[in-house]
Design a protein around this motif. Structure first.
Motif, mmCIF file in Angstrom:
data_model
loop_
_atom_site.group_PDB
_atom_site.id
_atom_site.type_symbol
_atom_site.label_atom_id
_atom_site.label_comp_id
_atom_site.label_asym_id
_atom_site.label_seq_id
_atom_site.Cartn_x
_atom_site.Cartn_y
_atom_site.Cartn_z
ATOM 1 N N ARG A 164 1.331 -1.514 21.693
ATOM 2 C CA ARG A 164 0.734 -0.192 21.504
ATOM 3 C C ARG A 164 1.351 0.569 20.341
ATOM 4 N NH1 ARG A 164 1.458 -0.847 26.911
ATOM 5 N NH2 ARG A 164 3.273 0.526 27.030
ATOM 6 N N GLU A 175 2.379 5.273 32.792
ATOM 7 C CA GLU A 175 1.429 4.278 32.299
ATOM 8 C C GLU A 175 0.146 4.320 33.098
ATOM 9 O OE1 GLU A 175 2.189 0.146 34.576
ATOM 10 O OE2 GLU A 175 3.761 0.641 33.138
ATOM 11 N N GLN A 203 8.655 -0.330 24.899
ATOM 12 C CA GLN A 203 7.439 -0.624 25.662
ATOM 13 C C GLN A 203 7.733 -1.167 27.057
ATOM 14 O OE1 GLN A 203 4.123 -1.914 23.431
ATOM 15 N NE2 GLN A 203 3.235 -3.150 25.049
ATOM 16 N N ARG A 247 2.285 5.235 17.866
ATOM 17 C CA ARG A 247 1.482 4.776 18.997
ATOM 18 C C ARG A 247 0.023 4.586 18.588
ATOM 19 N NH1 ARG A 247 3.706 4.899 23.995
ATOM 20 N NH2 ARG A 247 5.654 6.043 24.273
#
Length: 392
Positions: A170, A230, A83, A177
């Motif tokens: 997440r 992202e 992450q 995910r």
């Protein structure tokens, strides 16, 4: 399965003995096929209690080099490394926080906090996980940052008058995910409620359902070297006035290009020109294809398709010089490829149900030239564009 660290592991890894053990084990092959031999050697180095922690740390440090800057002495968990924000992306986000007091309320192992500490007026970090918090303390010290850290719940604010940075978990316990904002840890809606009225930036996955984001937020999609990495939600005084969507295209060479929905979006739908342009994924995901086209004097091939066209491509992108085009069938494409003596073919598909790898096998290419074919749908017509890819 990834190893689960405890605080005793972290204390050992931070000791001179643990540091030396990781350095020694890092010289081993550390491949899937050498796993048994590597494990035996690690146990010989430090005994059974800390062998797994040392081995996992050596593996994660090696893996981190493809993602993080100068993190050789760092400590990681597998999930935290997955992450963690890549260095150029973290630095880009931190620049928007420069000069502020910032509290990273989900600081994990400190990857984002390191970038913030380099530019913020002052900063602090907190996390609920004592293992990750201990790792963050070590990692920030390795980099020479004296950042106050505390164990705290992100949903129970412990600072005031700070901009808040949050990176909700997440992945579930199985490593899968999470895409629903309500399933994040902590849930997105709760973060928004707790920090309502505060300067707030929340790091999210790019696949997040943006229809569930408050209309006052600025949604920024960020790519690095062509890969969308992202989304960030900017709220309060951190959101740019009049901007609801932003695409930021970063390169490992330090380049950065941005476009927002505050720019004009008038662009024509037109016949193919000399070039095809496939906008960066951040531009597409942010819904800014028309804005990008208007900025660069391009048109759309079809209003439903993201491919753009024009007689001059934007600078600094990989664009496609059109050699020939026509209605797509496998037979007509095969004829086109033979005519141009194509033996190496990149196949790009959008709007058609075509498997590029299976198609390439069926085409049985035999020429010497290299080309790219773009397969898409113009109106109801499947269309092929044979091109030569060039860096502009």
């Amino acid at each position: 399965m990834a190893y689960t660290f405890d605080t005793d592991d972290v204390a050992f890894l931070r000791s001179p003995e643990g540091d030396a053990a990781v350095a020694a084990v890092s010289q081993l092959p550390l491949t899937a096929s050498s796993r048994l031999a590597d494990t035996a050697e690690a146990r010989k180095q430090v005994g059974p209690r800390f062998a797994a922690a040392v081995l996992e740390t050596a593996v994660l440090r090696r893996r981190s080099r493809a993602k993080l800057d100068s993190a050789d002495g760092w400590l990681f968990t597998d999930d935290a490394l997955q992450q963690a924000t890549p260095g150029p992306v973290a630095r880009h986000r931190a620049r928007r926080l420069a000069g502020r007091a910032v509290h990273d309320v989900t600081c994990s192992i400190g990857a984002d906090l390191r970038a913030v500490a380099a530019v913020a007026a002052r900063c602090a970090g907190s996390d609920l996980d004592p293992v990750r918090l201990a790792m963050a303390q070590h990692n920030l010290a390795v980099d020479g940052h004296a950042v106050p850290l505390a164990r705290a719940d992100a949903l129970r604010p412990v600072t005031v008058d700070t901009a808040v940075l949050a990176d909700p978990g997440r992945r579930d316990t199985g490593g899968r995910r999470r895409w629903d904002p309500a399933d994040l840890e902590p849930p997105l809606d709760e973060l928004l409620d707790v920090y309502a009225g505060r300067e707030l930036v929340i790091k999210c996955a790019p696949g997040l359902d943006f229809d569930r984001i408050p209309p006052e937020a600025e949604i920024e999609l960020v790519s690095l070297d062509g890969q969308v990495r992202e989304a960030s939600l900017w709220l309060g005084g951190l959101a740019a006035a009049g901007v609801h969507r932003r695409a930021t295209v970063l390169g490992s060479d330090g380049s950065a290009r941005e476009i927002t929905d505050a720019e004009p979006d008038e662009c024509p739908v037109r016949e193919v020109g000399q070039w095809l342009v496939d906008p960066d994924g951040a531009v597409v995901r942010a819904g800014l294809v028309r804005h990008y086209a208007a900025r660069h004097g391009l048109g759309q091939l079809d209003p439903r398709i993201a491919y753009l066209t024009g007689d001059a491509p934007p600078p600094g992108v990989r664009a496609f010089r059109v050699l020939e085009h026509g209605r797509y069938t496998e037979k007509s494409l095969r004829t086109m490829l033979r005519r141009h003596e194509v033996g190496r073919l990149e196949i790009l598909v959008r709007g058609l149900d075509v498997d590029p790898d299976a198609l390439r096998r069926r085409l049985k290419l035999a020429g010497t030239a290299e080309a790219t074919v773009v397969l898409t749908r113009i109106g109801d017509t499947p269309t092929a564009y044979l091109c030569r890819a060039e860096r502009t």
